[in-house]
Scaffold this active site. Structure first.
Site, PDB file in Angstrom:
ATOM      1  N   TYR A  53       0.792  -1.243   0.000  1.00 24.15           N
ATOM      2  CA  TYR A  53       0.000   0.000   0.000  1.00 24.15           C
ATOM      3  C   TYR A  53       0.819   1.286   0.000  1.00 24.15           C
ATOM      4  CZ  TYR A  53      -4.217  -2.719   0.852  1.00 24.15           C
ATOM      5  OH  TYR A  53      -5.260  -3.598   0.726  1.00 24.15           O
ATOM      6  N   GLY A 145      -8.451  16.600   6.078  1.00 24.77           N
ATOM      7  CA  GLY A 145      -7.745  17.733   5.472  1.00 24.77           C
ATOM      8  C   GLY A 145      -6.878  17.271   4.307  1.00 24.77           C
ATOM      9  N   SER A 147      -4.110  15.891   2.410  1.00 25.62           N
ATOM     10  CA  SER A 147      -3.013  15.063   2.926  1.00 25.62           C
ATOM     11  C   SER A 147      -2.825  13.821   2.074  1.00 25.62           C
ATOM     12  CB  SER A 147      -3.328  14.647   4.367  1.00 25.62           C
ATOM     13  OG  SER A 147      -4.667  14.181   4.481  1.00 25.62           O
ATOM     14  N   LYS A 200     -15.504  16.050  -1.887  1.00 29.72           N
ATOM     15  CA  LYS A 200     -14.362  16.453  -2.738  1.00 29.72           C
ATOM     16  C   LYS A 200     -13.868  15.281  -3.566  1.00 29.72           C
ATOM     17  CE  LYS A 200     -10.878  14.431  -0.318  1.00 29.72           C
ATOM     18  NZ  LYS A 200      -9.835  13.520  -0.836  1.00 29.72           N
ATOM     19  N   THR A 257      -7.120  17.473  -4.041  1.00 27.59           N
ATOM     20  CA  THR A 257      -7.541  16.214  -4.660  1.00 27.59           C
ATOM     21  C   THR A 257      -7.903  16.408  -6.128  1.00 27.59           C
ATOM     22  OG1 THR A 257      -8.443  15.750  -2.472  1.00 27.59           O
ATOM     23  CG2 THR A 257      -8.867  14.126  -4.149  1.00 27.59           C
ATOM     24  N   ARG A 264      -6.101   9.134  -5.949  1.00 31.74           N
ATOM     25  CA  ARG A 264      -6.705   7.969  -6.594  1.00 31.74           C
ATOM     26  C   ARG A 264      -8.009   8.361  -7.275  1.00 31.74           C
ATOM     27  NH1 ARG A 264      -5.452   5.221  -1.500  1.00 31.74           N
ATOM     28  NH2 ARG A 264      -6.890   6.758  -0.685  1.00 31.74           N
TER      29      ARG A 264
HETATM   30  N1  LIG Z   1      -4.232   7.601   1.026  1.00 25.70           N
HETATM   31  C1  LIG Z   1      -4.345   8.872   1.370  1.00 25.70           C
HETATM   32  O1  LIG Z   1      -3.537   9.709   0.926  1.00 25.70           O
HETATM   33  C2  LIG Z   1      -5.443   9.319   2.301  1.00 25.70           C
HETATM   34  C3  LIG Z   1      -5.307  10.546   2.932  1.00 25.70           C
HETATM   35  C4  LIG Z   1      -6.309  10.985   3.792  1.00 25.70           C
HETATM   36  C5  LIG Z   1      -7.436  10.200   3.996  1.00 25.70           C
HETATM   37  N2  LIG Z   1      -7.531   8.999   3.377  1.00 25.70           N
HETATM   38  C6  LIG Z   1      -8.732   8.204   3.654  1.00 25.70           C
HETATM   39  O2  LIG Z   1      -8.359   7.140   4.521  1.00 25.70           O
HETATM   40  C7  LIG Z   1      -9.198   5.999   4.268  1.00 25.70           C
HETATM   41  C8  LIG Z   1      -8.303   4.796   4.011  1.00 25.70           C
HETATM   42  O3  LIG Z   1      -7.581   5.074   2.823  1.00 25.70           O
HETATM   43  P1  LIG Z   1      -6.224   4.348   2.439  1.00 25.70           P
HETATM   44  O4  LIG Z   1      -5.501   5.262   1.524  1.00 25.70           O
HETATM   45  O5  LIG Z   1      -5.489   3.863   3.638  1.00 25.70           O
HETATM   46  O6  LIG Z   1      -6.797   3.115   1.605  1.00 25.70           O
HETATM   47  P2  LIG Z   1      -5.989   1.865   1.025  1.00 25.70           P
HETATM   48  O7  LIG Z   1      -6.771   1.331  -0.109  1.00 25.70           O
HETATM   49  O8  LIG Z   1      -4.560   2.215   0.820  1.00 25.70           O
HETATM   50  O9  LIG Z   1      -6.030   0.802   2.235  1.00 25.70           O
HETATM   51  C9  LIG Z   1      -7.226   0.406   2.835  1.00 25.70           C
HETATM   52  C10 LIG Z   1      -6.845  -0.443   4.029  1.00 25.70           C
HETATM   53  O10 LIG Z   1      -7.988  -0.605   4.858  1.00 25.70           O
HETATM   54  C11 LIG Z   1      -8.083  -1.974   5.204  1.00 25.70           C
HETATM   55  N3  LIG Z   1      -9.466  -2.274   5.537  1.00 25.70           N
HETATM   56  C12 LIG Z   1     -10.520  -2.323   4.725  1.00 25.70           C
HETATM   57  N4  LIG Z   1     -11.624  -2.664   5.432  1.00 25.70           N
HETATM   58  C13 LIG Z   1     -11.215  -2.837   6.713  1.00 25.70           C
HETATM   59  C14 LIG Z   1     -11.853  -3.226   7.931  1.00 25.70           C
HETATM   60  N5  LIG Z   1     -13.142  -3.550   7.962  1.00 25.70           N
HETATM   61  N6  LIG Z   1     -11.117  -3.304   9.061  1.00 25.70           N
HETATM   62  C15 LIG Z   1      -9.803  -3.013   9.016  1.00 25.70           C
HETATM   63  N7  LIG Z   1      -9.136  -2.653   7.922  1.00 25.70           N
HETATM   64  C16 LIG Z   1      -9.844  -2.573   6.781  1.00 25.70           C
HETATM   65  C17 LIG Z   1      -7.537  -2.715   4.005  1.00 25.70           C
HETATM   66  O11 LIG Z   1      -7.138  -4.020   4.353  1.00 25.70           O
HETATM   67  C18 LIG Z   1      -6.356  -1.826   3.643  1.00 25.70           C
HETATM   68  O12 LIG Z   1      -5.237  -2.152   4.432  1.00 25.70           O
HETATM   69  C19 LIG Z   1     -10.087   6.368   3.080  1.00 25.70           C
HETATM   70  O13 LIG Z   1     -11.339   6.775   3.556  1.00 25.70           O
HETATM   71  C20 LIG Z   1      -9.359   7.547   2.437  1.00 25.70           C
HETATM   72  O14 LIG Z   1     -10.241   8.440   1.789  1.00 25.70           O
HETATM   73  C21 LIG Z   1      -6.568   8.526   2.543  1.00 25.70           C
HETATM   74  O1  LIG Z   2      -6.027   9.632  -3.178  1.00 25.20           O
HETATM   75  P1  LIG Z   2      -7.393  10.181  -2.807  1.00 25.20           P
HETATM   76  O2  LIG Z   2      -8.125  10.721  -3.977  1.00 25.20           O
HETATM   77  O3  LIG Z   2      -8.174   9.189  -2.000  1.00 25.20           O
HETATM   78  O4  LIG Z   2      -7.128  11.443  -1.846  1.00 25.20           O
HETATM   79  C1  LIG Z   2      -6.329  11.281  -0.720  1.00 25.20           C
HETATM   80  C2  LIG Z   2      -6.644  12.330   0.324  1.00 25.20           C
HETATM   81  O5  LIG Z   2      -7.995  12.273   0.693  1.00 25.20           O
HETATM   82  C3  LIG Z   2      -6.251  13.719  -0.066  1.00 25.20           C
HETATM   83  O6  LIG Z   2      -6.447  14.591   1.021  1.00 25.20           O
END
Ligand SMILES: NC(=O)c1ccc[n+]([C@@H]2O[C@H](COP(=O)([O-])OP(=O)(O)OC[C@H]3O[C@@H](n4cnc5c(N)ncnc54)[C@H](O)[C@@H]3O)[C@@H](O)[C@H]2O)c1
Ligand SMILES: O=P(O)(O)OC[C@H](O)CO
Length: 342
Positions: A53, A145, A147, A200, A257, A264
């Site tokens: 990831y 926020g 990030s 967003k 974003t 993504r």
């Molecule tokens: N990636 C970023 O830059 C970023 C930044 C800010 C906020 N977010 C938010 O954070 C959240 C997670 O995003 P991400 O980037 O880590 O996604 P990702 O696709 O990289 O990873 C998702 C992770 O969550 C786990 N998961 C899924 N369902 C689960 C459950 N029921 N219990 C425990 N783990 C579970 C998966 O196994 C995986 O490890 C999303 O809502 C996203 O919008 C992401």
């Molecule tokens: O990669 P996205 O589009 O899920 O965006 C990641 C974060 O939410 C940005 O703040």
């Protein structure tokens, strides 16, 4: 002056964002990162890197990882008040309810979630899901926020907002996360912060599609600005404070974003412009793109509330109704004129 204090922190969820947050906090706090997949966590421990990831960002030596849920919970439930424990849920919105159900019978001190979206089946915001499962007694907060995980993992500057109706938890999150290259602002508008973070992602799909079609920078600016109007209308209908949408979790995250190629959701839009089917796009992405399920949930919610959300409806049309990205653009342009501030 911000007084640094050492906290005991568990991060539940070892995707891109959970891993980046754990990396960023591990130099200042006692951090344990939990992932639900034992094989993935064993690989992560062996490589000291989340190759699935967040490849390319080594885990700092102080960061401990586990696939043992009991251990992850005890790290904070067994902590003394002086160790100021903090429980962070870093799963996608779809995983929030199951994760809260796993925590339900445990004496957790608090919970802070990082996910951005509406629950697909219910149209609920994350704080409503958390309270439905845990009740109101557990102090809860959302941290959101602009990030990108990769930048936070590299230690680049970033500013976030924590929203909670518990002043004590707001203070604890600021105490734990603010510092180094991260600034944390606080507010009490959970609805506004969550609506901005959720919608967003839909607008990033729209902007990616527009850019992928080569519609230009003027179109991009128009989508971002009218997108902010759309977010604000929905937020006000749900009880948010309008000023929140001018802040980090509104305008800030929307700009990031919609314009940043690390997004993504933006990449989903770029691929839609190439005519790729949604299933192929999602499979190739390999990560969550919250804007996809969110577009469906928000389209239904906006209809129910009588809130006009033309860009969201257009994105949902492309994602779920077989409308092409170029037809989406034409439909948006062909809409009747309206008062900008209405
Ligand atoms: N990636 C970023 O830059 C970023 C930044 C800010 C906020 N977010 C938010 O954070 C959240 C997670 O995003 P991400 O980037 O880590 O996604 P990702 O696709 O990289 O990873 C998702 C992770 O969550 C786990 N998961 C899924 N369902 C689960 C459950 N029921 N219990 C425990 N783990 C579970 C998966 O196994 C995986 O490890 C999303 O809502 C996203 O919008 C992401
Ligand atoms: O990669 P996205 O589009 O899920 O965006 C990641 C974060 O939410 C940005 O703040």
């Amino acid at each position: 002056m911000h007084e640094p204090k050492r906290h005991k922190i568990t991060v539940l969820g070892a995707g891109a964002w959970g891993t980046a947050v754990a990396i960023a906090l591990a130099s200042r706090h006692d951090v344990l990162l939990w992932g639900r997949n034992p094989a993935q966590m064993a690989t992560l421990e062996a490589a000291r890197e989340n190759t699935d990831y967040l490849a390319g960002y080594p885990l700092p030596p102080a960061l401990r990882v586990t696939a043992d849920f009991e251990q992850a919970c005890t790290h904070v439930t067994g902590a003394s008040a002086d160790e100021a424990p903090l429980l962070i849920a870093a799963c996608p919105v779809a995983g929030l309810r199951p994760l809260m159900q796993q925590l339900k019978e445990r004496p957790i001190p608090n919970v802070v979630w990082l996910c951005k979206g509406f629950e697909y089946e219910t149209g609920l915001l994350p704080h409503q899901v958390v309270r439905e499962v845990l009740g109101n007694a557990v102090p809860s907060a959302v941290l959101s926020g602009p990030s990108f995980a990769q930048e936070v993992a590299r230690g680049l500057p970033c500013a976030l907002t924590v929203a909670s109706d518990s002043a004590a938890l707001r203070e604890r999150v600021v105490s734990a996360v603010h510092g180094g290259s991260i600034r944390v602002y606080a507010c009490d508008d959970m609805v506004g912060v969550e609506v901005g973070g959720a919608v967003k992602n839909i607008l990033a799909i729209a902007t990616g599609a527009s850019d992928g079609l080569g519609l230009g920078l003027n179109a991009r600016a128009a989508l971002i600005t009218r997108g902010l109007a759309e977010i604000t209308r929905l937020g006000i209908a749900l009880g948010a404070k309008p000023a929140t949408f001018m802040g980090l979790t509104g305008m800030g995250d929307l700009i990031l974003t919609c314009t940043g190629d690390l997004s993504r959701n933006r990449r989903v839009g770029l691929a839609l412009a190439q005519g790729k089917p949604l299933e192929t796009i999602v499979a190739e992405l390999g990560h969550v793109a919250e804007g996809v399920p969110c577009a469906k949930a928000v389209r239904e919610l906006a209809k129910k509330l009588g809130v006009d959300m033309p860009i969201t409806n257009a994105v949902a049309g492309v994602l779920f109704d077989g409308v092409s990205a170029s037809a989406m653009a034409s439909q948006l342009l062909a809409r009747d004129p309206r008062n900008e501030l209405a």
